[in-house]
Design a protein around this motif. Structure first.
Motif, short mmCIF file in Angstrom:
data_model
loop_
_atom_site.label_atom_id
_atom_site.label_comp_id
_atom_site.label_asym_id
_atom_site.label_seq_id
_atom_site.Cartn_x
_atom_site.Cartn_y
_atom_site.Cartn_z
N MET A 162 0.84 -1.20 0.00
CA MET A 162 0.00 0.00 0.00
C MET A 162 0.88 1.26 0.00
O MET A 162 0.62 2.21 -0.75
CB MET A 162 -0.92 0.00 1.23
N ARG A 163 1.92 1.26 0.83
CA ARG A 163 2.80 2.43 0.90
C ARG A 163 3.54 2.65 -0.42
O ARG A 163 3.65 3.78 -0.91
CB ARG A 163 3.80 2.26 2.04
N GLN A 164 4.03 1.55 -1.01
CA GLN A 164 4.73 1.68 -2.29
C GLN A 164 3.80 2.13 -3.40
O GLN A 164 4.17 2.94 -4.24
CB GLN A 164 5.39 0.35 -2.66
N LEU A 165 2.57 1.61 -3.38
CA LEU A 165 1.60 2.01 -4.39
C LEU A 165 1.26 3.50 -4.27
O LEU A 165 1.14 4.20 -5.27
CB LEU A 165 0.32 1.17 -4.23
N MET A 166 1.13 3.98 -3.05
CA MET A 166 0.87 5.41 -2.83
C MET A 166 2.03 6.26 -3.35
O MET A 166 1.82 7.33 -3.92
CB MET A 166 0.64 5.68 -1.35
N LYS A 167 3.26 5.76 -3.16
CA LYS A 167 4.42 6.50 -3.66
C LYS A 167 4.40 6.59 -5.18
O LYS A 167 4.65 7.64 -5.77
CB LYS A 167 5.72 5.83 -3.21
N LEU A 168 4.10 5.46 -5.84
CA LEU A 168 4.08 5.46 -7.30
C LEU A 168 2.96 6.32 -7.85
O LEU A 168 3.10 6.93 -8.91
CB LEU A 168 3.92 4.02 -7.83
N ASN A 169 1.85 6.40 -7.12
CA ASN A 169 0.70 7.16 -7.59
C ASN A 169 0.77 8.64 -7.22
O ASN A 169 -0.05 9.44 -7.65
CB ASN A 169 -0.59 6.55 -7.01
N ASN A 170 1.77 9.01 -6.43
CA ASN A 170 1.93 10.41 -6.02
C ASN A 170 2.19 11.28 -7.25
O ASN A 170 3.07 10.98 -8.06
CB ASN A 170 3.10 10.53 -5.04
N PRO A 171 1.42 12.36 -7.43
CA PRO A 171 1.61 13.23 -8.60
C PRO A 171 3.02 13.81 -8.69
O PRO A 171 3.47 14.19 -9.78
CB PRO A 171 0.57 14.34 -8.39
N GLU A 172 3.72 13.89 -7.56
CA GLU A 172 5.07 14.44 -7.55
C GLU A 172 6.12 13.42 -7.99
O GLU A 172 7.28 13.76 -8.21
CB GLU A 172 5.43 14.93 -6.14
N THR A 173 5.72 12.15 -8.12
CA THR A 173 6.67 11.11 -8.51
C THR A 173 6.84 11.08 -10.02
O THR A 173 5.87 10.88 -10.76
CB THR A 173 6.21 9.73 -8.01
N ALA A 174 8.07 11.26 -10.48
CA ALA A 174 8.37 11.21 -11.92
C ALA A 174 8.92 9.83 -12.28
O ALA A 174 9.65 9.22 -11.51
CB ALA A 174 9.39 12.29 -12.27
N LYS A 175 8.53 9.36 -13.46
CA LYS A 175 8.94 8.04 -13.93
C LYS A 175 9.98 8.20 -15.05
O LYS A 175 9.74 8.92 -16.02
CB LYS A 175 7.72 7.27 -14.43
N TYR A 176 11.10 7.50 -14.92
CA TYR A 176 12.17 7.57 -15.92
C TYR A 176 12.50 6.16 -16.40
O TYR A 176 12.89 5.30 -15.61
CB TYR A 176 13.43 8.21 -15.32
N ILE A 177 12.33 5.94 -17.69
CA ILE A 177 12.66 4.64 -18.29
C ILE A 177 14.10 4.68 -18.79
O ILE A 177 14.49 5.57 -19.56
CB ILE A 177 11.71 4.31 -19.45
N ILE A 178 14.91 3.74 -18.32
CA ILE A 178 16.34 3.69 -18.66
C ILE A 178 16.57 2.50 -19.59
O ILE A 178 16.50 1.34 -19.15
CB ILE A 178 17.21 3.56 -17.40
N ASN A 179 16.85 2.78 -20.86
CA ASN A 179 17.11 1.74 -21.85
C ASN A 179 18.60 1.63 -22.13
O ASN A 179 19.34 2.63 -22.10
CB ASN A 179 16.37 2.02 -23.15
N GLY A 180 19.06 0.42 -22.43
CA GLY A 180 20.46 0.19 -22.69
C GLY A 180 20.89 0.69 -24.06
O GLY A 180 20.06 0.83 -24.98
#
Length: 262
Positions: free
Chosen positions: A148-166
């Protein structure tokens, strides 16, 4: 987005609904909002995706042997069939019947005493398994809270997602970083890492002005969403190939992935 929808999304009910923690009234409310508002539907779909990421690193198997042990005990328990006996009317057969009955009673007494001792032993085993099961339930509750805590972190509007490709040296490499500068938290999800020789490993770094900060070694065998050190004002994240166990200084000539954080 109106205030009503914003208030609903900030209430945490969607997250509770996903993990089955809502009451019947809350469930009805959530399903109504999902059906009525596209914004809620989109957020719900995103949460489902995030939950898959979180769940894969927190899944816990139920006890494997408990049900089998119970079924084995049921299979081993003998079925006692008491045959019907004819009543002997002739007086000279009474003594024979009485002797047989006495022997049967003695044998039955021994049998039931033995079964009682076995049952007491089985009761101790079942009690221990129930105790272990209670521990598992408590541990699962703890894990559910962490999910639940991790899900809340991922859903936080302030959390940015960065995809790192090789790059060309590691085309199949893919990791995803989640960074929240407001709460100063960083998490990474290792999706895939190409195999390396045993004496090498992948290591992730935060790029600062003129400096590379070690954030830890990446291991595909430990694929799970996990926290990494948060680095204030980092310009980028880099992944390099280093000697087994990691390095103190980044080998930039062996860089295999990079993503800008600016």
């Amino acid at each position: 987005m109106n205030d009503k929808i914003t208030t609903f999304l900030n209430s945490g009910l969607l997250e509770k609904y996903l993990i089955g923690e809502t009451t019947s009234g809350e469930t009805e409310m959530v399903e109504t909002y999902i059906a009525k508002y596209p914004e809620v539907q989109n957020t719900y779909n995103t949460l489902q995706y995030n939950l898959e990421i979180v769940a894969k690193s927190n899944a816990i198997e139920a006890p494997k042997n408990l049900l089998d042990n119970i079924l084995d005990e049921l299979d081993d328990a003998p079925v006692i069939k008491i045959a019907d006996t004819n009543r002997y009317k002739k007086w000279y057969k009474f003594s024979i019947a009485a002797s047989v009955a006495a022997l049967f009673f003695a044998a039955t007494s021994v049998y039931f005493y033995s079964e009682n001792q076995k049952l007491q032993g089985d009761t101790v085993v079942v009690d221990e398994e129930i105790f272990d099961l209670r521990d598992d339930i408590a541990e699962n509750r703890k894990t559910l809270d962490e999910v639940m805590r991790q899900l809340m972190k991922l859903n936080n509007p302030e959390t940015a997602k960065y995809i790192i490709n090789g790059n060309d040296r590691a085309k199949d490499l893919k990791t995803v970083a989640y960074i929240n500068p407001k709460e100063k938290t960083s998490m990474i999800d290792v999706v895939s890492l190409p195999e390396l020789p045993e004496e090498q490993c992948y290591q992730i770094w935060a790029e600062m002005k003129g400096e590379m900060i070690n954030l830890g070694v990446l291991n595909e065998a430990d694929r799970q969403l996990r926290s990494i050190p948060y680095t204030e004002n980092a310009l980028a994240l880099n992944i390099t190939i280093e000697p087994k166990g990691g390095n103190d200084i980044a080998s930039l000539e062996n860089k295999v992935a990079e993503v800008s954080l600016q």
